[in-house]
Design an enzyme around this catalytic site. Structure first.
Site, PDB file in Angstrom:
ATOM      1  N   HIS A   1      40.628 -78.668  -9.277  1.00 12.56           N
ATOM      2  CA  HIS A   1      39.443 -78.766 -10.129  1.00 12.56           C
ATOM      3  C   HIS A   1      39.096 -77.390 -10.677  1.00 12.56           C
ATOM      4  O   HIS A   1      39.685 -76.382 -10.303  1.00 12.56           O
ATOM      5  CB  HIS A   1      38.260 -79.402  -9.395  1.00 12.56           C
ATOM      6  CG  HIS A   1      37.670 -78.565  -8.295  1.00 12.56           C
ATOM      7  ND1 HIS A   1      36.398 -78.730  -7.819  1.00 12.56           N
ATOM      8  CD2 HIS A   1      38.171 -77.545  -7.560  1.00 12.56           C
ATOM      9  CE1 HIS A   1      36.148 -77.870  -6.849  1.00 12.56           C
ATOM     10  NE2 HIS A   1      37.216 -77.136  -6.676  1.00 12.56           N
TER      11      HIS A   1
ATOM     12  N   CYS B   1      35.699 -69.949  -8.743  1.00 16.66           N
ATOM     13  CA  CYS B   1      35.946 -71.390  -8.872  1.00 16.66           C
ATOM     14  C   CYS B   1      35.820 -71.901 -10.310  1.00 16.66           C
ATOM     15  O   CYS B   1      36.030 -73.081 -10.561  1.00 16.66           O
ATOM     16  CB  CYS B   1      35.025 -72.186  -7.953  1.00 16.66           C
ATOM     17  SG  CYS B   1      35.418 -71.920  -6.208  1.00 16.66           S
TER      18      CYS B   1
ATOM     19  N   HIS C   1      41.890 -74.498  -9.630  1.00 18.12           N
ATOM     20  CA  HIS C   1      42.395 -74.250  -8.283  1.00 18.12           C
ATOM     21  C   HIS C   1      42.368 -75.566  -7.515  1.00 18.12           C
ATOM     22  O   HIS C   1      41.875 -76.568  -8.030  1.00 18.12           O
ATOM     23  CB  HIS C   1      41.554 -73.176  -7.571  1.00 18.12           C
ATOM     24  CG  HIS C   1      40.137 -73.605  -7.348  1.00 18.12           C
ATOM     25  ND1 HIS C   1      39.199 -73.694  -8.360  1.00 18.12           N
ATOM     26  CD2 HIS C   1      39.512 -74.005  -6.222  1.00 18.12           C
ATOM     27  CE1 HIS C   1      38.049 -74.110  -7.864  1.00 18.12           C
ATOM     28  NE2 HIS C   1      38.210 -74.316  -6.564  1.00 18.12           N
TER      29      HIS C   1
ATOM     30  N   HIS D   1      42.280 -77.833  -3.484  1.00 18.74           N
ATOM     31  CA  HIS D   1      41.873 -77.882  -2.083  1.00 18.74           C
ATOM     32  C   HIS D   1      42.624 -78.993  -1.374  1.00 18.74           C
ATOM     33  O   HIS D   1      42.986 -79.998  -1.974  1.00 18.74           O
ATOM     34  CB  HIS D   1      40.372 -78.164  -1.951  1.00 18.74           C
ATOM     35  CG  HIS D   1      39.501 -77.125  -2.552  1.00 18.74           C
ATOM     36  ND1 HIS D   1      39.266 -75.911  -1.961  1.00 18.74           N
ATOM     37  CD2 HIS D   1      38.814 -77.114  -3.725  1.00 18.74           C
ATOM     38  CE1 HIS D   1      38.461 -75.196  -2.738  1.00 18.74           C
ATOM     39  NE2 HIS D   1      38.176 -75.906  -3.814  1.00 18.74           N
TER      40      HIS D   1
ATOM     41  N   HIS E   1      46.358 -85.449  -5.642  1.00 17.55           N
ATOM     42  CA  HIS E   1      47.220 -84.757  -6.600  1.00 17.55           C
ATOM     43  C   HIS E   1      46.771 -84.951  -8.043  1.00 17.55           C
ATOM     44  O   HIS E   1      47.590 -85.024  -8.958  1.00 17.55           O
ATOM     45  CB  HIS E   1      48.695 -85.139  -6.397  1.00 17.55           C
ATOM     46  CG  HIS E   1      49.265 -84.483  -5.177  1.00 17.55           C
ATOM     47  ND1 HIS E   1      49.070 -84.989  -3.918  1.00 17.55           N
ATOM     48  CD2 HIS E   1      49.997 -83.363  -5.038  1.00 17.55           C
ATOM     49  CE1 HIS E   1      49.668 -84.206  -3.042  1.00 17.55           C
ATOM     50  NE2 HIS E   1      50.234 -83.190  -3.697  1.00 17.55           N
TER      51      HIS E   1
ATOM     52  N   GLU F   1      36.040 -79.235   2.242  1.00 17.38           N
ATOM     53  CA  GLU F   1      36.773 -78.605   1.148  1.00 17.38           C
ATOM     54  C   GLU F   1      37.692 -77.493   1.663  1.00 17.38           C
ATOM     55  O   GLU F   1      38.795 -77.314   1.162  1.00 17.38           O
ATOM     56  CB  GLU F   1      35.769 -78.038   0.142  1.00 17.38           C
ATOM     57  CG  GLU F   1      36.393 -77.457  -1.097  1.00 17.38           C
ATOM     58  CD  GLU F   1      35.371 -77.017  -2.121  1.00 17.38           C
ATOM     59  OE1 GLU F   1      34.887 -77.875  -2.877  1.00 17.38           O
ATOM     60  OE2 GLU F   1      35.047 -75.819  -2.141  1.00 17.38           O
TER      61      GLU F   1
END
Length: 149
Positions: free
Chosen positions: A16, A25, A29, A31, A75, A136
């Site tokens: 995201h 952020c 990137h 998680h 994904h 997260e």
């Protein structure tokens, strides 16, 4: 009979970017998310029922969460559809990437609200969503409780 809470845990990988954010952020990137889903209800007390003693079969809960959350977000790259990231999203889609455009900033807080709404709609009438925990990172998570919503 007693009310019982049961929890099923799930993992999925999601990318995201947070448009307008003032830190790292804002960049795309990802998680490795861990989602814990807790429901409550009364165990089935009919000894002739195939699911005797269960609040809900873990397999049934897994099916709901996989279809509504895991299979959708795993994904995928998630962007707020009202941001300039839409151009990047379209480019990624043309290259075969799984992209989700959502009506919210894709923070853990907003994602967990979305997940709660989707899961609640699919639960059997006698089963209530108690809480969700969306981890997260190893040190950061968001929590949602039905009693507060």
């Amino acid at each position: 009979m007693s009310k019982i809470q049961i929890t099923k845990m799930f993992t999925f990988e999601t990318g995201h970017a947070l448009y307008g954010y003032d830190g790292k952020c804002r960049n795309v990137h990802g998680h490795s998310y861990k989602l814990s889903v807790t429901v409550n209800g009364t165990p089935i007390d009919d000894p002739n029922h195939v699911k005797f003693g269960m609040v809900i079969d873990f397999t049934d809960l897994k099916k709901i969460v996989k279809e509504e959350v895991v299979d959708v977000f795993d994904h995928a790259t998630v962007f707020n559809k009202n941001t300039p990231h839409v151009e990047l999203a379209r480019e990624l889609e043309t290259r075969g990437h799984n992209v989700l455009l959502v009506d919210y900033q894709p923070t853990s807080e907003m994602m967990i609200i979305d997940f709660a709404a989707k899961i609640k709609k699919r639960l059997p009438e006698n089963i209530k969503l108690h809480s969700l925990k969306l981890q997260e990172t190893d040190t950061s998570y968001a929590a949602w409780y039905a009693s507060e919503n």
